[in-house]
Write a protein that holds these residues in place. Structure first.
Motif, PDB file in Angstrom:
ATOM      1  N   ALA A 185       0.806  -1.137   0.102  1.00 21.38           N
ATOM      2  CA  ALA A 185      -0.201   0.003   0.006  1.00 21.38           C
ATOM      3  C   ALA A 185       0.872   1.266   0.031  1.00 21.38           C
ATOM      4  O   ALA A 185       2.020   1.167   0.705  1.00 21.38           O
ATOM      5  CB  ALA A 185      -1.067   0.015   1.114  1.00 21.38           C
ATOM      6  N   PRO A 186       0.680   2.178  -0.790  1.00 11.69           N
ATOM      7  CA  PRO A 186       1.280   3.523  -0.760  1.00 11.69           C
ATOM      8  C   PRO A 186       1.513   4.126   0.396  1.00 11.69           C
ATOM      9  O   PRO A 186       0.240   4.288   1.011  1.00 11.69           O
ATOM     10  CB  PRO A 186       0.552   4.407  -1.651  1.00 11.69           C
ATOM     11  CG  PRO A 186       0.022   3.470  -2.678  1.00 11.69           C
ATOM     12  CD  PRO A 186      -0.701   2.086  -1.905  1.00 11.69           C
ATOM     13  N   ASP A 187       2.554   4.518   1.072  1.00 14.09           N
ATOM     14  CA  ASP A 187       2.764   5.258   2.426  1.00 14.09           C
ATOM     15  C   ASP A 187       2.238   6.383   2.307  1.00 14.09           C
ATOM     16  O   ASP A 187       2.084   7.084   1.329  1.00 14.09           O
ATOM     17  CB  ASP A 187       4.063   4.939   2.793  1.00 14.09           C
ATOM     18  CG  ASP A 187       4.319   5.201   4.183  1.00 14.09           C
ATOM     19  OD1 ASP A 187       3.310   5.257   5.334  1.00 14.09           O
ATOM     20  OD2 ASP A 187       5.117   5.545   4.928  1.00 14.09           O
ATOM     21  N   PHE A 188       1.922   6.896   3.414  1.00 13.68           N
ATOM     22  CA  PHE A 188       1.370   8.560   3.506  1.00 13.68           C
ATOM     23  C   PHE A 188       1.439   8.823   4.929  1.00 13.68           C
ATOM     24  O   PHE A 188       1.583   8.084   5.956  1.00 13.68           O
ATOM     25  CB  PHE A 188      -0.008   8.526   3.083  1.00 13.68           C
ATOM     26  CG  PHE A 188      -1.120   7.753   3.918  1.00 13.68           C
ATOM     27  CD1 PHE A 188      -1.491   8.248   5.026  1.00 13.68           C
ATOM     28  CD2 PHE A 188      -1.583   6.623   3.357  1.00 13.68           C
ATOM     29  CE1 PHE A 188      -2.354   7.675   5.728  1.00 13.68           C
ATOM     30  CE2 PHE A 188      -2.364   6.048   3.925  1.00 13.68           C
ATOM     31  CZ  PHE A 188      -3.000   6.489   5.394  1.00 13.68           C
ATOM     32  N   SER A 189       1.540  10.250   5.089  1.00 15.20           N
ATOM     33  CA  SER A 189       1.513  10.823   6.396  1.00 15.20           C
ATOM     34  C   SER A 189       0.463  12.173   6.296  1.00 15.20           C
ATOM     35  O   SER A 189       1.060  12.756   5.396  1.00 15.20           O
ATOM     36  CB  SER A 189       2.773  11.258   6.879  1.00 15.20           C
ATOM     37  OG  SER A 189       2.967  11.803   8.071  1.00 15.20           O
ATOM     38  N   LEU A 190      -0.769  12.070   6.774  1.00 11.65           N
ATOM     39  CA  LEU A 190      -1.744  12.870   6.710  1.00 11.65           C
ATOM     40  C   LEU A 190      -2.263  13.384   8.103  1.00 11.65           C
ATOM     41  O   LEU A 190      -2.370  12.774   8.839  1.00 11.65           O
ATOM     42  CB  LEU A 190      -2.857  12.391   5.884  1.00 11.65           C
ATOM     43  CG  LEU A 190      -2.663  12.179   4.472  1.00 11.65           C
ATOM     44  CD1 LEU A 190      -3.798  11.315   3.728  1.00 11.65           C
ATOM     45  CD2 LEU A 190      -2.315  13.476   3.628  1.00 11.65           C
TER      46      LEU A 190
ATOM     47  N   LEU B  56       1.041   5.773   7.685  1.00 12.62           N
ATOM     48  CA  LEU B  56       0.426   4.496   7.419  1.00 12.62           C
ATOM     49  C   LEU B  56       1.709   3.432   7.941  1.00 12.62           C
ATOM     50  O   LEU B  56       1.340   2.485   8.505  1.00 12.62           O
ATOM     51  CB  LEU B  56       0.143   4.092   5.863  1.00 12.62           C
ATOM     52  CG  LEU B  56      -0.400   2.802   5.503  1.00 12.62           C
ATOM     53  CD1 LEU B  56      -1.638   2.355   6.363  1.00 12.62           C
ATOM     54  CD2 LEU B  56      -0.685   2.359   3.999  1.00 12.62           C
ATOM     55  N   SER B  57       2.930   3.637   7.394  1.00  8.89           N
ATOM     56  CA  SER B  57       4.023   2.542   7.899  1.00  8.89           C
ATOM     57  C   SER B  57       4.086   2.696   9.497  1.00  8.89           C
ATOM     58  O   SER B  57       4.627   1.683   9.739  1.00  8.89           O
ATOM     59  CB  SER B  57       5.221   3.051   7.197  1.00  8.89           C
ATOM     60  OG  SER B  57       5.601   4.562   7.516  1.00  8.89           O
TER      61      SER B  57
END
Length: 162
Positions: free
Chosen positions: A16-21, A31-32
Motif C-alpha cells: 500500500a502506498p505510504d502516506f502521512s496525513l 501508514l507505515s
C-alpha cells in the motif's frame, strides 16, 4: 461497473502506498507507523453529503467490532480539517478523518478519476475501501458502487481473514 466508477489499479498483494496525513483529531497518521495492525482505509467524496454521511455512520456503528478485531479505521477525503472536525463531531465518529487537500494520496491510491453525473464531466474521488494487512500489503479492495452491505462485507472479510 459503471463508466464513472473505475476501479483503482492497486491490487491485493501490492504494498500500500505510504502516506502521512493530518486528521480532524489533531494528530498526523502515517501508514507505515501502523504496521503490525490491520487498517481499513476508506476514501469517500465529501463530508455532509447523504451517501458519505451514511457510509461514515455505518462504519461508526461497526467500529466496536472492527476495534475488537484489532482493525484500525481511517476515513479519507479531500475536505479540509475544519470541515472534517465539524462532520466528525456531528456524527460522533470514533475514528479519524484524514485530509488530503492536494490529492496526493488520492492519486497514489488511484481513486481520483473523471466522473459523469447528470451530463456533467468532472474530476472526483471514487468511493473505494482498502484493507491493508499488518505487513503493509493490500489485502482487499472494494470499489463501492452500492453502499448497502458494504461495511458488513468489509467487516466480514476482516473477521474471516484475521
Amino acid at each position: 461497473m459503471p463508466k464513472d466508477s473505475p476501479m483503482t489499479s492497486l491490487k491485493p498483494g501490492q504494498i500500500a502506498p505510504d502516506f502521512s496525513l493530518p486528521a480532524h483529531d489533531g494528530q498526523t497518521y502515517t501508514l507505515s507507523a501502523l504496521r503490525g495492525s490491520r487498517v481499513v482505509l476508506f476514501f469517500y467524496p465529501a463530508d455532509n453529503t447523504p451517501t458519505c454521511t451514511s457510509e461514515n455512520s455505518q462504519f461508526a456503528a461497526a467500529f466496536p467490532a472492527f476495534h475488537a478485531a484489532g482493525v484500525k479505521l481511517l476515513g479519507l477525503s479531500r475536505d479540509s480539517l475544519q470541515k472534517h472536525a465539524k462532520f466528525a463531531e456531528k456524527l460522533a465518529l470514533p475514528f479519524p478523518l484524514l485530509t488530503d487537500e492536494d490529492g496526493t494520496v488520492c492519486s497514489a491510491y488511484d481513486v481520483w478519476h473523471e466522473k459523469h453525473t447528470f451530463g456533467k464531466t468532472y474530476m472526483g474521488l471514487v468511493r473505494t475501501t482498502f484493507l491493508i494487512e499488518s505487513d503493509g500489503t493490500i489485502g482487499a479492495v472494494w470499489p463501492v458502487t452500492r453502499l448497502a452491505g458494504h461495511v458488513d462485507d468489509v467487516l466480514t472479510k476482516c473477521l474471516n481473514t484475521a
